[in-house]
Enzyme design. Structure first.
Site, PDB file in Angstrom:
ATOM      1  N   SER A 150      76.725  63.099  20.972  1.00 15.10           N
ATOM      2  CA  SER A 150      77.784  62.689  21.885  1.00 15.10           C
ATOM      3  C   SER A 150      79.052  62.368  21.097  1.00 15.10           C
ATOM      4  CB  SER A 150      77.308  61.509  22.734  1.00 15.10           C
ATOM      5  OG  SER A 150      78.125  61.322  23.861  1.00 15.10           O
ATOM      6  N   GLU A 247      74.492  68.441  32.053  1.00 18.46           N
ATOM      7  CA  GLU A 247      75.387  67.360  31.671  1.00 18.46           C
ATOM      8  C   GLU A 247      76.854  67.733  31.861  1.00 18.46           C
ATOM      9  OE1 GLU A 247      75.601  66.339  27.491  1.00 18.46           O
ATOM     10  OE2 GLU A 247      74.405  68.107  27.004  1.00 18.46           O
ATOM     11  N   HIS A 277      71.693  63.977  29.178  1.00 17.79           N
ATOM     12  CA  HIS A 277      72.551  63.911  27.997  1.00 17.79           C
ATOM     13  C   HIS A 277      71.829  63.219  26.836  1.00 17.79           C
ATOM     14  CE1 HIS A 277      76.313  63.418  25.768  1.00 17.79           C
ATOM     15  NE2 HIS A 277      76.124  62.111  25.721  1.00 17.79           N
TER      16      HIS A 277
END
Length: 306
Positions: A150, A247, A277
């Site tokens: 991320s 996602e 995610h």
């Protein structure tokens, strides 16, 4: 799709995505909610977690019991996710422990400074300094795999670009789990996947980005690596990217890989079906996470074996 994934996705949606997207980001509340995550992660037999005592390397090591921190052995340099404003090396232990064990190599997880107290480029400066500190330990660039999820995946890419600009030798490869590469929030999947993503509202992404960016333009490549020049993308080491088809940040991975390949770079994208995610973080529970991390570990072994 496994039963475990169905249960996990249902639980995440009930906990994280009730009602309309919030107008304001609750920094303190989010940090409190995540404070205990990963604390009880099971350490595999023969491995240990130890806090780094080196002020140039704030964070923690995952090593074999007989590991040597100064040996020039393949090493994973990990940058945790959390929107640049929450999470720590502790929260990501389920992932880093599994990745280190599957790859059979130590992993260092950096405790970089968080926004909004420390906006861009604080996290990037910390990552570049930590990479230099790993080299100072005697670990060669060709034996380092930089990795992140991320925001940490975006930070890993930004670190590579910053190392390029400083004419420093780059690591052997980059492992990126659902990387956040576009803080300008222009991806189509922010809208098209909004109802499918069990964790995030697409409309919230730009608000989170401002916590880190401060006054920085959102298309600054060292904050949003998607906007790096083609020649910079072409010169990156091999990129291995995993993302979910559900996602909202899918396009951050898809467009990055497309642009890197169009520039002549070595990049591969693996899209997994129906998982949340950064599903790799749920390794102890989720079979899809175990398989994904096994594939990622194989990449790390391959690029550092030359």
């Amino acid at each position: 799709m496994s039963l475990q994934n169905l249960l996990l996705s249902y639980g995440l949606r009930k906990r994280l995505k009730r009602g309309a997207p919030p107008e304001h980001i609750d920094v303190a509340g989010t940090r409190r909610a995540m404070a205990q995550f990963g604390q009880n992660a099971r350490v595999p037999a023969g491995w240990r977690i130890e806090r780094s005592e080196d002020p140039a390397l704030p964070g923690e090591w995952t090593r074999r019991e007989n590991g040597n921190a100064t040996a020039d052995a393949p090493t994973i340099f990990y940058l945790h996710g959390g929107g640049y404003y929450f999470c720590t090396p502790q929260t990501h232990r389920p992932l880093t422990l599994a990745l280190a064990r599957k790859a059979g190599m130590p992993a260092f997880s950096l405790d970089y400074r968080l926004a909004p107290e420390h906006p861009f480029p604080a996290a990037l400066d910390d990552a570049v300094d930590a990479y230099a500190a790993l080299l100072a330990l005697g670990i060669s660039p060709g034996h380092i795999v930089i990795a992140g999820d991320s925001a940490g995946g975006g930070l890993a890419l930004a670190t590579l670009l910053a190392l390029q600009a400083r004419h420093m030798a780059l690591p052997a490869g980059a492992l990126l789990f659902s990387p956040w590469t576009d803080l300008a929030a222009t991806g189509e999947t922010l809208r098209s996947n909004d109802r499918h993503d069990v964790m995030f509202h697409g409309d919230s992404i730009s608000r989170v980005a401002r916590l880190y960016l401060g006054d920085t333009v959102a298309t600054e490549p060292l904050a949003s690596p998607l906007y790096a020049a083609p020649e910079a993308l072409a010169a990156l080491p091999p990129l291995y990217v995993q993302a979910s088809d559900k996602e909202v940040l899918l396009d951050d991975s898809r467009r990055l890989v497309e642009r890197a390949k169009a520039a002549g770079g070595d990049a591969e994208l693996h899209i997994w079906r129906g998982v949340p995610h950064v599903w790799q973080l749920y390794h102890p529970f989720l079979p899809e996470a175990r398989r994904a991390l096994a594939d990622a570990a194989a990449f790390a072994t391959r690029v550092t074996s030359g």
